[in-house]
Design a protein around this motif. Structure first.
Motif, PDB file in Angstrom:
ATOM      1  N   ASP A   1       0.878  -1.003   0.218  1.00 44.15           N
ATOM      2  CA  ASP A   1       0.550  -0.131  -0.281  1.00 44.15           C
ATOM      3  C   ASP A   1       0.735   0.996   0.255  1.00 44.15           C
ATOM      4  O   ASP A   1       1.788   1.310   1.262  1.00 44.15           O
ATOM      5  CB  ASP A   1      -0.749  -0.031   1.196  1.00 44.15           C
ATOM      6  N   MET A   2       0.757   1.863  -0.803  1.00 41.48           N
ATOM      7  CA  MET A   2       1.673   2.895  -0.850  1.00 41.48           C
ATOM      8  C   MET A   2       1.644   3.653   0.039  1.00 41.48           C
ATOM      9  O   MET A   2       2.084   4.900  -0.036  1.00 41.48           O
ATOM     10  CB  MET A   2       1.984   3.435  -2.578  1.00 41.48           C
ATOM     11  N   GLU A   3       0.520   4.072  -0.192  1.00 39.35           N
ATOM     12  CA  GLU A   3      -0.719   5.529   0.519  1.00 39.35           C
ATOM     13  C   GLU A   3       0.295   4.815   2.299  1.00 39.35           C
ATOM     14  O   GLU A   3      -0.448   6.021   3.043  1.00 39.35           O
ATOM     15  CB  GLU A   3      -1.541   5.347   0.898  1.00 39.35           C
ATOM     16  N   ASN A   4       0.207   3.752   2.656  1.00 38.23           N
ATOM     17  CA  ASN A   4       0.991   4.050   3.956  1.00 38.23           C
ATOM     18  C   ASN A   4       2.806   4.384   4.400  1.00 38.23           C
ATOM     19  O   ASN A   4       2.817   3.834   4.195  1.00 38.23           O
ATOM     20  CB  ASN A   4       0.419   2.219   4.433  1.00 38.23           C
ATOM     21  N   SER A   5       2.086   5.298   5.180  1.00 41.12           N
ATOM     22  CA  SER A   5       3.483   6.444   5.311  1.00 41.12           C
ATOM     23  C   SER A   5       4.787   5.227   6.011  1.00 41.12           C
ATOM     24  O   SER A   5       5.605   5.855   5.594  1.00 41.12           O
ATOM     25  CB  SER A   5       3.676   7.436   5.716  1.00 41.12           C
ATOM     26  N   LEU A   6       4.468   4.464   6.747  1.00 45.68           N
ATOM     27  CA  LEU A   6       5.215   3.231   7.158  1.00 45.68           C
ATOM     28  C   LEU A   6       5.751   2.038   6.670  1.00 45.68           C
ATOM     29  O   LEU A   6       7.289   2.303   6.889  1.00 45.68           O
ATOM     30  CB  LEU A   6       4.635   2.582   8.884  1.00 45.68           C
ATOM     31  N   ARG A  32       1.488   8.104  -9.553  1.00 46.76           N
ATOM     32  CA  ARG A  32       0.713   7.226  -9.974  1.00 46.76           C
ATOM     33  C   ARG A  32       0.065   7.012  -8.149  1.00 46.76           C
ATOM     34  O   ARG A  32      -1.446   6.805  -8.313  1.00 46.76           O
ATOM     35  CB  ARG A  32       0.820   6.433 -10.735  1.00 46.76           C
ATOM     36  N   ASP A  33       0.525   6.705  -7.783  1.00 47.47           N
ATOM     37  CA  ASP A  33       0.406   5.965  -6.502  1.00 47.47           C
ATOM     38  C   ASP A  33      -0.099   6.977  -4.927  1.00 47.47           C
ATOM     39  O   ASP A  33      -0.362   6.220  -4.258  1.00 47.47           O
ATOM     40  CB  ASP A  33       0.916   4.865  -6.089  1.00 47.47           C
ATOM     41  N   VAL A  34       1.389   7.794  -4.876  1.00 49.97           N
ATOM     42  CA  VAL A  34       1.351   8.864  -3.941  1.00 49.97           C
ATOM     43  C   VAL A  34       1.201  10.495  -3.760  1.00 49.97           C
ATOM     44  O   VAL A  34       1.587  10.431  -4.330  1.00 49.97           O
ATOM     45  CB  VAL A  34       2.159   7.980  -3.106  1.00 49.97           C
ATOM     46  N   PHE A  36       1.284  13.203  -3.216  1.00 51.20           N
ATOM     47  CA  PHE A  36       3.152  14.151  -3.637  1.00 51.20           C
ATOM     48  C   PHE A  36       3.509  15.236  -1.576  1.00 51.20           C
ATOM     49  O   PHE A  36       4.715  14.557  -1.301  1.00 51.20           O
ATOM     50  CB  PHE A  36       3.204  15.546  -4.288  1.00 51.20           C
ATOM     51  N   ASN A  37       2.176  15.096  -0.952  1.00 56.22           N
ATOM     52  CA  ASN A  37       2.727  15.954   0.192  1.00 56.22           C
ATOM     53  C   ASN A  37       3.774  14.576   1.421  1.00 56.22           C
ATOM     54  O   ASN A  37       3.881  14.297   1.842  1.00 56.22           O
ATOM     55  CB  ASN A  37       1.740  16.587   0.668  1.00 56.22           C
ATOM     56  N   ILE A  38       2.455  14.063   0.976  1.00 62.39           N
ATOM     57  CA  ILE A  38       2.709  12.377   1.607  1.00 62.39           C
ATOM     58  C   ILE A  38       4.076  12.108   1.524  1.00 62.39           C
ATOM     59  O   ILE A  38       5.129  11.998   2.164  1.00 62.39           O
ATOM     60  CB  ILE A  38       1.991  11.059   1.105  1.00 62.39           C
ATOM     61  N   PHE A  39       4.497  12.311   0.280  1.00 62.46           N
ATOM     62  CA  PHE A  39       5.711  11.471  -0.367  1.00 62.46           C
ATOM     63  C   PHE A  39       6.570  12.801   0.489  1.00 62.46           C
ATOM     64  O   PHE A  39       7.467  12.074   0.629  1.00 62.46           O
ATOM     65  CB  PHE A  39       5.670  11.296  -1.922  1.00 62.46           C
ATOM     66  N   GLU A  40       6.238  13.452  -0.106  1.00 59.33           N
ATOM     67  CA  GLU A  40       7.151  14.481   0.419  1.00 59.33           C
ATOM     68  C   GLU A  40       8.025  14.520   1.794  1.00 59.33           C
ATOM     69  O   GLU A  40       9.020  14.501   2.286  1.00 59.33           O
ATOM     70  CB  GLU A  40       7.151  15.874   0.243  1.00 59.33           C
ATOM     71  N   SER A  41       6.651  14.947   2.669  1.00 64.06           N
ATOM     72  CA  SER A  41       6.973  14.412   4.420  1.00 64.06           C
ATOM     73  C   SER A  41       7.611  13.092   4.913  1.00 64.06           C
ATOM     74  O   SER A  41       7.829  12.891   5.616  1.00 64.06           O
ATOM     75  CB  SER A  41       5.983  14.342   5.115  1.00 64.06           C
TER      76      SER A  41
END
Length: 403
Positions: A1-6, A32-34, A36-41
């Motif tokens: 799950d790419m949106e799971n930041s852990l 495509r999956d994440v 940008f704010n989640i990716f950056e943080s």
């Protein structure tokens, strides 16, 4: 799950170990999956920044590399699909060998490692001589026996800290997310022969085993418990059935594997006993990550974010299913229930979901008329095992009030 930041953070450690990451340049591979704010943080919080100054190789300018705690080889610390759990070493001390033969996940230890247990490794039987929950390790010796063991324990899961709170379905009923502590007390075990017959029951004096994870919970309002009492519906069975229904609906909304999210299953020996118990549990629905330690696995927080849709799906499945008292189709009965699905009330689960979703009182009373008055003595339940709770959990200094 790419949106799971852990999970994402762990895999980015492996990527950054091979080639340093630049947030703007490398986001195109994840767009495509994440978000940008989640990716950056995630990168800024988890990885090491190389900076712009004093960098000899311009290729490293404004990039992030693997955190040093993952060195020398990040993939050795990262689970493929989830969060790496704390492991317990199983040490073979037969004839003073002192060799680690296996490592067991923290969430599995109570089922396999306790004083007197028979531990099976590669088809060989070992007797557990010492279990240390603080180090963590277990010492075993090779043995030849004609039986296996099954633990007798009780498990309490209690919220410790509220980290986020929001309203359920626009009502004034709060749902909480935060840290929970699981306490497992193995008070004995059964010796079982190769035909599955119990040949002995042994008491043990193991200290309680505790670990922390993340989860969410809803304190059931008194009004709901009153409705259950009016119909003589067992409260513990109603709560247990509702928790099962929630777990069964989770795969529709989050990516989760078998047994990665759990609840506090109700034991028939306690709930249907005629003897008074000191373990009176709070009237609450509680779901938690079975793995991940103090940080959780990132699964329950995603369930918390989608809780309104999950609860509505649970209610819809229970109402539409024609079974008498729960089945896998409506989710009330789960194949992995540790207490064999013996403490369940489908009708009670519906009443709980109707109440917490804010169904009008007049409509709810008409629904109650559909259910006959139950006889609590049929299952032997003559004692109180559930109580109402009022604000007993501390708030984090950084608690997030979402609604």
């Amino acid at each position: 799950d790419m949106e799971n930041s852990l999970v994402l953070g762990d895999h980015l450690q492996c990527a950054a170990f091979e080639i340093p990451l630049n947030i703007k340049d490398d986001y195109k591979y994840f767009a495509r999956d994440v978000d940008f704010n989640i990716f950056e943080s995630t990168i800024k919080e988890r990885l090491e920044y190389n900076g712009n100054d004093h960098v000899i190789d311009t290729f490293l300018n404004d990039t992030y590399t693997c955190n040093e705690k993952y060195l020398p080889w990040p993939s050795g610390y990262v689970s493929l699909r989830g969060i790496q759990e704390e492991m317990f070493a199983v040490v073979d001390v037969t004839n003073n060998r002192n060799i680690v033969i296996e490592e067991i996940e923290m969430s599995r230890t109570s089922f396999t490692l306790y004083d007197g247990a028979i531990f099976i490794h590669q088809g060989i039987s070992f007797l557990v001589k010492e279990f240390n929950s603080t180090e963590p390790y277990a010492k075993v010796i090779r043995t030849v026996v004609e039986y296996t063991t099954a633990q007798r324990d009780f498990t309490d899961v209690d919220p410790m800290l509220i980290e986020a709170v929001k309203a359920v379905n626009g009502t004034d009923l709060p749902i909480f997310f935060g840290m929970l502590e699981t306490t497992i007390k193995v008070f004995g075990f059964l010796k079982i022969d190769k035909w599955g017959k119990v040949i002995d029951a042994v008491e043990t004096y193991n200290p309680p085993f505790c670990y922390r994870s993340k989860g969410f919970w809803i304190d059931i309002p008194e009004k709901c418990l009153t409705y259950l009492e009016e119909k003589c519906i067992n409260k513990a069975a109603s709560i247990h059935a509702a928790e099962h229904a929630i777990i069964s609906c989770l795969p529709k909304y989050i990516i989760t594997g078998f047994n990665e999210i759990k609840t506090e299953c109700k034991a028939p020996e306690k709930e249907f006993s005629s003897r008074t118990t000191e373990r009176i549990r709070p009237a609450r629905l509680l779901i938690y990550d079975s793995k991940g330690g103090p940080t959780g696995s990132g699964l329950s927080i995603k369930a918390f974010e989608n809780v309104d849709a999950i609860l509505k799906t649970c209610l819809s499945k229970i109402v539409e299913c024609e079974c008498a008292n729960g089945c896998p189709s409506c989710g009330v009965s789960l194949p992995n229930c540790s207490e064999r699905n013996e403490v369940l009330s489908k009708n009670g689960a519906r009443i709980i979901f109707e109440c917490i979703l804010g169904t009008d009182d007049e409509i709810l009373k008409r629904i109650l008329k559909l259910y006959p008055l139950e006889d609590p003595t049929l299952n032997g339940s003559t004692i109180e095992t559930i109580k109402v709770v009022h604000g007993t959990v501390k708030y984090s200094p950084n608690v997030k009030v979402l609604e």
